[in-house]
Write a protein that holds these residues in place. Structure first.
Motif, mmCIF file in Angstrom:
data_model
loop_
_atom_site.group_PDB
_atom_site.id
_atom_site.type_symbol
_atom_site.label_atom_id
_atom_site.label_comp_id
_atom_site.label_asym_id
_atom_site.label_seq_id
_atom_site.Cartn_x
_atom_site.Cartn_y
_atom_site.Cartn_z
ATOM 1 N N LYS A 1 -51.661 31.768 -12.483
ATOM 2 C CA LYS A 1 -51.200 30.424 -12.797
ATOM 3 C C LYS A 1 -50.144 30.017 -11.779
ATOM 4 C CE LYS A 1 -51.977 30.920 -17.792
ATOM 5 N NZ LYS A 1 -51.362 30.867 -19.155
ATOM 6 N N ARG A 2 -50.310 28.842 -11.198
ATOM 7 C CA ARG A 2 -49.292 28.281 -10.311
ATOM 8 C C ARG A 2 -48.401 27.358 -11.145
ATOM 9 N NH1 ARG A 2 -48.559 26.829 -4.940
ATOM 10 N NH2 ARG A 2 -49.019 29.040 -4.613
ATOM 11 N N VAL A 3 -47.113 27.642 -11.139
ATOM 12 C CA VAL A 3 -46.139 26.860 -11.900
ATOM 13 C C VAL A 3 -45.169 26.217 -10.917
ATOM 14 C CG1 VAL A 3 -44.441 26.868 -13.754
ATOM 15 C CG2 VAL A 3 -46.319 28.535 -13.781
ATOM 16 N N ILE A 4 -45.090 24.891 -10.942
ATOM 17 C CA ILE A 4 -44.107 24.171 -10.145
ATOM 18 C C ILE A 4 -42.826 24.056 -10.957
ATOM 19 C CG2 ILE A 4 -43.515 21.969 -9.080
ATOM 20 C CD1 ILE A 4 -45.577 23.484 -7.505
ATOM 21 N N VAL A 5 -41.747 24.619 -10.419
ATOM 22 C CA VAL A 5 -40.448 24.596 -11.085
ATOM 23 C C VAL A 5 -39.523 23.691 -10.290
ATOM 24 C CG1 VAL A 5 -38.506 25.972 -11.901
ATOM 25 C CG2 VAL A 5 -40.823 26.923 -11.975
ATOM 26 N N VAL A 6 -38.976 22.685 -10.952
ATOM 27 C CA VAL A 6 -38.129 21.683 -10.305
ATOM 28 C C VAL A 6 -36.749 21.717 -10.950
ATOM 29 C CG1 VAL A 6 -37.906 19.268 -9.642
ATOM 30 C CG2 VAL A 6 -40.186 20.266 -9.966
ATOM 31 N N CYS A 7 -35.745 21.993 -10.137
ATOM 32 C CA CYS A 7 -34.362 22.065 -10.649
ATOM 33 C C CYS A 7 -34.282 22.976 -11.874
ATOM 34 C CB CYS A 7 -33.831 20.667 -10.953
ATOM 35 S SG CYS A 7 -33.749 19.597 -9.506
ATOM 36 N N GLY A 8 -34.982 24.099 -11.804
ATOM 37 C CA GLY A 8 -34.936 25.090 -12.860
ATOM 38 C C GLY A 8 -35.833 24.819 -14.049
ATOM 39 N N GLN A 9 -36.641 23.751 -14.006
ATOM 40 C CA GLN A 9 -37.511 23.411 -15.134
ATOM 41 C C GLN A 9 -38.982 23.509 -14.735
ATOM 42 O OE1 GLN A 9 -36.638 19.841 -17.378
ATOM 43 N NE2 GLN A 9 -34.495 19.879 -16.787
ATOM 44 N N ALA A 10 -39.773 24.208 -15.545
ATOM 45 C CA ALA A 10 -41.224 24.244 -15.344
ATOM 46 C C ALA A 10 -41.767 22.838 -15.591
ATOM 47 C CB ALA A 10 -41.860 25.252 -16.287
ATOM 48 N N THR A 11 -42.397 22.270 -14.572
ATOM 49 C CA THR A 11 -42.721 20.843 -14.605
ATOM 50 C C THR A 11 -44.214 20.565 -14.521
ATOM 51 O OG1 THR A 11 -40.593 20.396 -13.541
ATOM 52 C CG2 THR A 11 -42.216 18.617 -13.508
ATOM 53 N N ALA A 12 -44.952 21.358 -13.762
ATOM 54 C CA ALA A 12 -46.407 21.181 -13.635
ATOM 55 C C ALA A 12 -47.029 22.546 -13.419
ATOM 56 C CB ALA A 12 -46.736 20.242 -12.474
ATOM 57 N N LEU B 1 -39.881 32.921 -17.972
ATOM 58 C CA LEU B 1 -39.840 33.707 -16.740
ATOM 59 C C LEU B 1 -39.778 32.790 -15.513
ATOM 60 C CD1 LEU B 1 -39.980 36.370 -15.220
ATOM 61 C CD2 LEU B 1 -42.480 36.325 -15.490
ATOM 62 N N ALA B 2 -40.624 31.767 -15.481
ATOM 63 C CA ALA B 2 -40.637 30.848 -14.345
ATOM 64 C C ALA B 2 -39.291 30.141 -14.201
ATOM 65 C CB ALA B 2 -41.762 29.836 -14.502
ATOM 66 N N GLU B 3 -38.715 29.720 -15.309
ATOM 67 C CA GLU B 3 -37.445 28.999 -15.237
ATOM 68 C C GLU B 3 -36.283 29.931 -14.903
ATOM 69 O OE1 GLU B 3 -37.094 26.680 -18.815
ATOM 70 O OE2 GLU B 3 -38.503 25.152 -18.054
ATOM 71 N N LEU B 4 -36.371 31.190 -15.296
ATOM 72 C CA LEU B 4 -35.350 32.164 -14.915
ATOM 73 C C LEU B 4 -35.284 32.298 -13.399
ATOM 74 C CD1 LEU B 4 -33.335 34.457 -15.750
ATOM 75 C CD2 LEU B 4 -35.303 36.008 -15.650
ATOM 76 N N MET C 1 -31.921 28.121 -7.598
ATOM 77 C CA MET C 1 -30.979 27.003 -7.487
ATOM 78 C C MET C 1 -29.609 27.460 -7.000
ATOM 79 S SD MET C 1 -31.767 24.491 -10.730
ATOM 80 C CE MET C 1 -30.627 23.231 -10.126
ATOM 81 N N GLU C 2 -29.263 28.707 -7.274
ATOM 82 C CA GLU C 2 -28.001 29.248 -6.777
ATOM 83 C C GLU C 2 -27.977 29.280 -5.253
ATOM 84 O OE1 GLU C 2 -27.446 33.077 -8.509
ATOM 85 O OE2 GLU C 2 -27.633 32.351 -10.587
ATOM 86 N N HIS C 3 -29.157 29.230 -4.647
ATOM 87 C CA HIS C 3 -29.283 29.259 -3.194
ATOM 88 C C HIS C 3 -29.812 27.933 -2.654
ATOM 89 C CE1 HIS C 3 -28.430 33.578 -3.128
ATOM 90 N NE2 HIS C 3 -29.183 33.648 -4.209
ATOM 91 N N GLY C 4 -29.718 26.876 -3.444
ATOM 92 C CA GLY C 4 -30.075 25.555 -2.973
ATOM 93 C C GLY C 4 -31.553 25.244 -2.971
ATOM 94 N N ILE C 5 -32.357 26.033 -3.692
ATOM 95 C CA ILE C 5 -33.799 25.792 -3.763
ATOM 96 C C ILE C 5 -34.091 25.081 -5.083
ATOM 97 C CG2 ILE C 5 -36.080 26.837 -3.824
ATOM 98 C CD1 ILE C 5 -34.670 26.994 -1.112
ATOM 99 N N ASN C 6 -34.571 23.842 -4.995
ATOM 100 C CA ASN C 6 -34.770 23.017 -6.184
ATOM 101 C C ASN C 6 -36.223 22.666 -6.461
ATOM 102 O OD1 ASN C 6 -31.849 22.467 -6.888
ATOM 103 N ND2 ASN C 6 -31.896 21.738 -4.771
ATOM 104 N N PHE C 7 -37.121 23.102 -5.597
ATOM 105 C CA PHE C 7 -38.548 22.848 -5.795
ATOM 106 C C PHE C 7 -39.291 24.079 -5.307
ATOM 107 C CE2 PHE C 7 -42.773 21.363 -4.716
ATOM 108 C CZ PHE C 7 -43.074 20.444 -5.705
ATOM 109 N N VAL C 8 -40.058 24.724 -6.201
ATOM 110 C CA VAL C 8 -40.702 25.989 -5.853
ATOM 111 C C VAL C 8 -41.995 26.134 -6.650
ATOM 112 C CG1 VAL C 8 -39.381 27.235 -7.624
ATOM 113 C CG2 VAL C 8 -40.346 28.499 -5.684
ATOM 114 N N GLY C 9 -42.959 26.806 -6.050
ATOM 115 C CA GLY C 9 -44.193 27.151 -6.748
ATOM 116 C C GLY C 9 -44.209 28.645 -7.029
#
Length: 351
Positions: free
Chosen positions: A239-250, A283-286, A292-300
């Motif tokens: 499963k690919r989970v897009i996490v934006v600002c720490g929230q699973a979004t898509a 898990l994805a949001e963790l 985010m502690e390292h400035g990454i706000n959009f991740v798959g």
């Protein structure tokens, strides 16, 4: 407000580019597609060539905006920059350096240092709890990886480069596989056994090897490879989970081809609709919050629960495939989260 999306080419957009662009435009932002490989400086003031978006388009196709003449856009005239692609290897060092310098004055959706240092399989040990990642080894010495493979004669393994993407050069290694030695040699650069290497007396050979480990006729050739325990859960699909600002979004599922062990869309995998259960979301949001502690706000993030298989920071596809699979466009939620985050963390004149 102006968003600059850095992509490989303004006339050939990535799959997230158009969705993100249209979402920001619906929030009233001006959006520019700029070319990441064309970054330059005018007395240390950084700019690139690009086009202002006038209409929508489709992923990986020429958009109406990209048919216009390229213009110059200075980074410090933008309120937000989204590096949605990696620079070409021939200019990567200079581009990363200039992007980092520009980021000292202009907000970036994903930090440059995070993109450079955490967009790698090496980072899984730092980002992912031990119980949620496969046991793995990393080396540029084929013999070390080969020895570890032989120590577990009943174990299936996966071998792959630590910094490749889209399923490139990912090999499934069965127990007692006849090609394992060759595969591991290939992945670590075929550093020994070059054609034309002059035979030396044993003592002299040992001296040369000790002085120049993994050097061949053309110089140092060793490359890193990851040897990772195969996770049976992968056979059920990832499963690919897009996490934006720490929230699973898509999110979407990936169904692999019958003749391939990889489920990557680029390798023929198919995006399918799926649900996420609470454990997957947690898990994805963790991991997203750690990033985010390292400035990454959009991740798959690729999951084969309870395992994390991959963390994709540079141009992580997923928004478009999630829309195809579910019929739901989540790009407005992405834009909302990003805008809200940067309005809270930066002064009004910055964002």
């Amino acid at each position: 407000m102006r968003l600059l999306i850095l992509t490989s080419r303004a006339d050939c957009l990535g799959e997230n580019d158009v969705l993100i662009s249209n979402a920001f435009r619906r929030f009233g932002w001006e959006v520019i597609f700029g070319e990441i490989n064309a970054i330059a400086a005018d007395d240390y003031r950084y700019f690139t060539q690009g086009v202002t978006v006038q209409g929508s388009g489709e992923p990986r196709h020429v958009s109406s905006a990209a048919q216009e003449t390229l213009s110059v856009y200075f980074f410090d005239e933008c309120q937000l920059i989204w590096a949605n692609s990696e620079p070409h290897s021939s200019v990567a060092r200079d581009v990363w350096q200039m992007l980092w310098l520009a980021s000292q004055h202009t907000a970036f959706v994903n930090s440059i240092e995070g993109m450079m240092l955490l967009n790698t399989k090496h980072a899984l040990g730092y980002l992912v709890p031990k119980n949620n990642r496969a046991y793995s080894y990393a080396s540029n010495d084929f013999s070390l990886l080969s020895d570890r493979y032989q120590q577990s004669p009943d174990q299936w393994w996966v071998a792959k480069p630590p910094n490749a993407s889209c399923g490139q050069n990912v090999f499934l290694l069965p127990p007692n596989g006849p090609n394992v030695r060759t595969i591991l040699q290939c992945l670590t650069g075929n550093a020994f056994g070059e054609i034309g290497f002059r035979p030396l007396p044993e003592q002299e050979f040992r001296t040369v090897i000790q002085r120049q480990p993994r050097h061949g006729l053309s110089g140092f050739k060793a490359e890193y490879a990851i040897l990772q325990q195969f996770i049976p859960e992968v056979a059920q699909g990832e499963k690919r989970v897009i996490v934006v600002c720490g929230q699973a979004t898509a999110w979407h599922g990936r169904k692999r081809r019958a003749d391939d062990h990889r489920s990557n869309i680029a390798q023929g995998g198919k995006a399918i609709p799926v649900d996420l259960h609470s454990g997957e979301i947690e898990l994805a949001e963790l991991i997203g919050q750690k990033l985010m502690e390292h400035g990454i706000n959009f991740v798959g993030i690729d999951l084969a629960y309870p395992y994390v298989m991959e963390v994709n920071i540079a141009d992580p596809g997923g928004l478009y495939d999630a829309q195809l699979a579910s019929g739901i466009d989540r790009s407005d939620k992405v834009a909302e989260l990003i805008i809200d985050h940067f309005q809270k963390s930066h002064s009004p004149n910055e964002v």
